[in-house]
Design a protein around this motif. Structure first.
Motif, PDB file in Angstrom:
ATOM      1  N   ASN A   1      -0.086  -3.397   1.859  1.00 19.21           N
ATOM      2  CA  ASN A   1       1.430  -2.906   2.461  1.00 19.21           C
ATOM      3  C   ASN A   1       1.654  -4.550   3.643  1.00 19.21           C
ATOM      4  O   ASN A   1       2.471  -5.534   3.629  1.00 19.21           O
ATOM      5  CB  ASN A   1       2.332  -1.910   3.136  1.00 19.21           C
ATOM      6  CG  ASN A   1       3.827  -1.824   3.151  1.00 19.21           C
ATOM      7  OD1 ASN A   1       4.105  -2.497   3.135  1.00 19.21           O
ATOM      8  ND2 ASN A   1       3.554  -1.562   4.860  1.00 19.21           N
TER       9      ASN A   1
ATOM     10  N   GLN B   1       3.056   5.247  -2.766  1.00 14.97           N
ATOM     11  CA  GLN B   1       3.523   4.335  -2.153  1.00 14.97           C
ATOM     12  C   GLN B   1       2.390   3.716  -2.517  1.00 14.97           C
ATOM     13  O   GLN B   1       3.130   2.369  -3.379  1.00 14.97           O
ATOM     14  CB  GLN B   1       4.292   4.291  -1.020  1.00 14.97           C
ATOM     15  CG  GLN B   1       4.540   3.046  -0.839  1.00 14.97           C
ATOM     16  CD  GLN B   1       4.694   3.053   0.345  1.00 14.97           C
ATOM     17  OE1 GLN B   1       4.298   3.604   1.890  1.00 14.97           O
ATOM     18  NE2 GLN B   1       6.337   1.633   1.054  1.00 14.97           N
ATOM     19  N   ALA B   2       1.534   2.864  -2.366  1.00 10.95           N
ATOM     20  CA  ALA B   2       0.556   2.338  -2.823  1.00 10.95           C
ATOM     21  C   ALA B   2       0.722   1.565  -4.221  1.00 10.95           C
ATOM     22  O   ALA B   2       0.316   0.891  -4.850  1.00 10.95           O
ATOM     23  CB  ALA B   2      -0.439   2.235  -2.668  1.00 10.95           C
TER      24      ALA B   2
ATOM     25  N   TRP C   1       1.754   3.000  -6.676  1.00 11.74           N
ATOM     26  CA  TRP C   1       2.982   2.552  -7.438  1.00 11.74           C
ATOM     27  C   TRP C   1       3.355   1.361  -6.954  1.00 11.74           C
ATOM     28  O   TRP C   1       4.258   0.382  -8.916  1.00 11.74           O
ATOM     29  CB  TRP C   1       4.545   3.372  -7.106  1.00 11.74           C
ATOM     30  CG  TRP C   1       5.613   2.962  -7.616  1.00 11.74           C
ATOM     31  CD1 TRP C   1       6.701   2.161  -7.034  1.00 11.74           C
ATOM     32  CD2 TRP C   1       6.043   3.025  -8.729  1.00 11.74           C
ATOM     33  NE1 TRP C   1       7.986   2.000  -7.769  1.00 11.74           N
ATOM     34  CE2 TRP C   1       7.686   2.958  -9.331  1.00 11.74           C
ATOM     35  CE3 TRP C   1       5.163   3.590  -9.960  1.00 11.74           C
ATOM     36  CZ2 TRP C   1       7.768   2.228  -9.887  1.00 11.74           C
ATOM     37  CZ3 TRP C   1       6.473   3.629 -11.231  1.00 11.74           C
ATOM     38  CH2 TRP C   1       7.251   3.422 -11.693  1.00 11.74           C
ATOM     39  N   GLY C   2       3.137   0.676  -6.353  1.00 13.55           N
ATOM     40  CA  GLY C   2       2.977  -1.139  -6.007  1.00 13.55           C
ATOM     41  C   GLY C   2       2.374  -1.691  -6.754  1.00 13.55           C
ATOM     42  O   GLY C   2       2.575  -2.765  -7.046  1.00 13.55           O
TER      43      GLY C   2
ATOM     44  N   THR D   1       2.764  -7.682   0.982  1.00 15.86           N
ATOM     45  CA  THR D   1       4.263  -7.321   1.456  1.00 15.86           C
ATOM     46  C   THR D   1       4.776  -8.178   2.578  1.00 15.86           C
ATOM     47  O   THR D   1       5.662  -8.377   2.708  1.00 15.86           O
ATOM     48  CB  THR D   1       4.734  -6.008   1.436  1.00 15.86           C
ATOM     49  OG1 THR D   1       4.137  -5.073  -0.100  1.00 15.86           O
ATOM     50  CG2 THR D   1       6.263  -5.738   1.342  1.00 15.86           C
TER      51      THR D   1
ATOM     52  N   GLY E   1      -3.869   0.997   0.455  1.00 19.07           N
ATOM     53  CA  GLY E   1      -2.500   1.227   0.963  1.00 19.07           C
ATOM     54  C   GLY E   1      -1.870   0.925   1.747  1.00 19.07           C
ATOM     55  O   GLY E   1      -0.714   0.146   2.020  1.00 19.07           O
TER      56      GLY E   1
ATOM     57  N   ALA F   1       1.502  10.992   0.134  1.00 17.35           N
ATOM     58  CA  ALA F   1       3.163   9.482   0.434  1.00 17.35           C
ATOM     59  C   ALA F   1       2.552   8.026  -0.240  1.00 17.35           C
ATOM     60  O   ALA F   1       2.465   7.424  -0.368  1.00 17.35           O
ATOM     61  CB  ALA F   1       3.945   9.982   1.517  1.00 17.35           C
ATOM     62  N   ILE F   2       2.034   8.307   1.096  1.00 18.00           N
ATOM     63  CA  ILE F   2       1.468   6.667   1.188  1.00 18.00           C
ATOM     64  C   ILE F   2       0.378   5.784   0.432  1.00 18.00           C
ATOM     65  O   ILE F   2       0.643   5.271  -0.148  1.00 18.00           O
ATOM     66  CB  ILE F   2       0.306   6.465   2.621  1.00 18.00           C
ATOM     67  CG1 ILE F   2       1.658   6.286   3.795  1.00 18.00           C
ATOM     68  CG2 ILE F   2      -0.074   5.098   3.274  1.00 18.00           C
ATOM     69  CD1 ILE F   2       0.775   6.057   5.190  1.00 18.00           C
TER      70      ILE F   2
END
Length: 141
Positions: free
Chosen positions: A41, A130-131, A133-134, A45, A37, A126-127
């Motif tokens: 990012n 997020q990964a 979901w991305g 990103t 993740g 949480a990380i």
């Protein structure tokens, strides 16, 4: 015909590579999925060194290699990007911090120790979320 250069092949100063991987090495705690993740990012990103398809291909390939996939992904990016400077920045902080933690871990028993270690676990969840979901948004249109 004009050639387009992959952002991964654009030369970068060694200190910039070291500093980036040092930052990742100091921040990447939580296991292989969390590392993937963080890598996504940073390399897709923020820096746009890879696109989603290239990164997912790299992660998929690394799932077949022995060892944790994040280590294989990181090592692959290191080989493409900065060699020894990237390796030193990413691996050495973890090795030093884990060694120091091992010498000081015995007082972390009981409720205080459990509470102290619970925060990093929540951060890792949480990380990972997020990964995932991305990757879902970009790879499952």
């Amino acid at each position: 015909m004009q050639e387009t250069q992959n952002a991964l092949t654009v030369p970068r100063p060694v200190f910039e590579i070291f500093r980036l991987f040092l930052k990742l090495g100091l921040n990447c705690s939580g296991g292989p999925i969390v590392h993937i993740g963080y890598f996504r990012n940073e390399f897709i990103t923020r820096r746009q060194w890879l696109n989603d398809q290239s990164y997912s291909d790299l992660v998929g390939l690394c799932q077949f290699l022995p060892g944790p996939a994040s280590g294989q992904v990181g090592f692959s990016i290191v080989l493409m990007r900065g060699g020894l400077a990237a390796w030193a920045g990413f691996i050495l902080p973890s090795a030093i911090l884990l060694t120091l933690f091992a010498f000081r871990a015995s007082p972390l028993t009981g409720p205080a120790g459990t509470g102290l270690l619970h925060g990093p676990k929540l951060t890792a969840v949480a990380i990972v979320a997020q990964a995932v979901w991305g990757m879902v948004r970009s790879l499952l249109p």
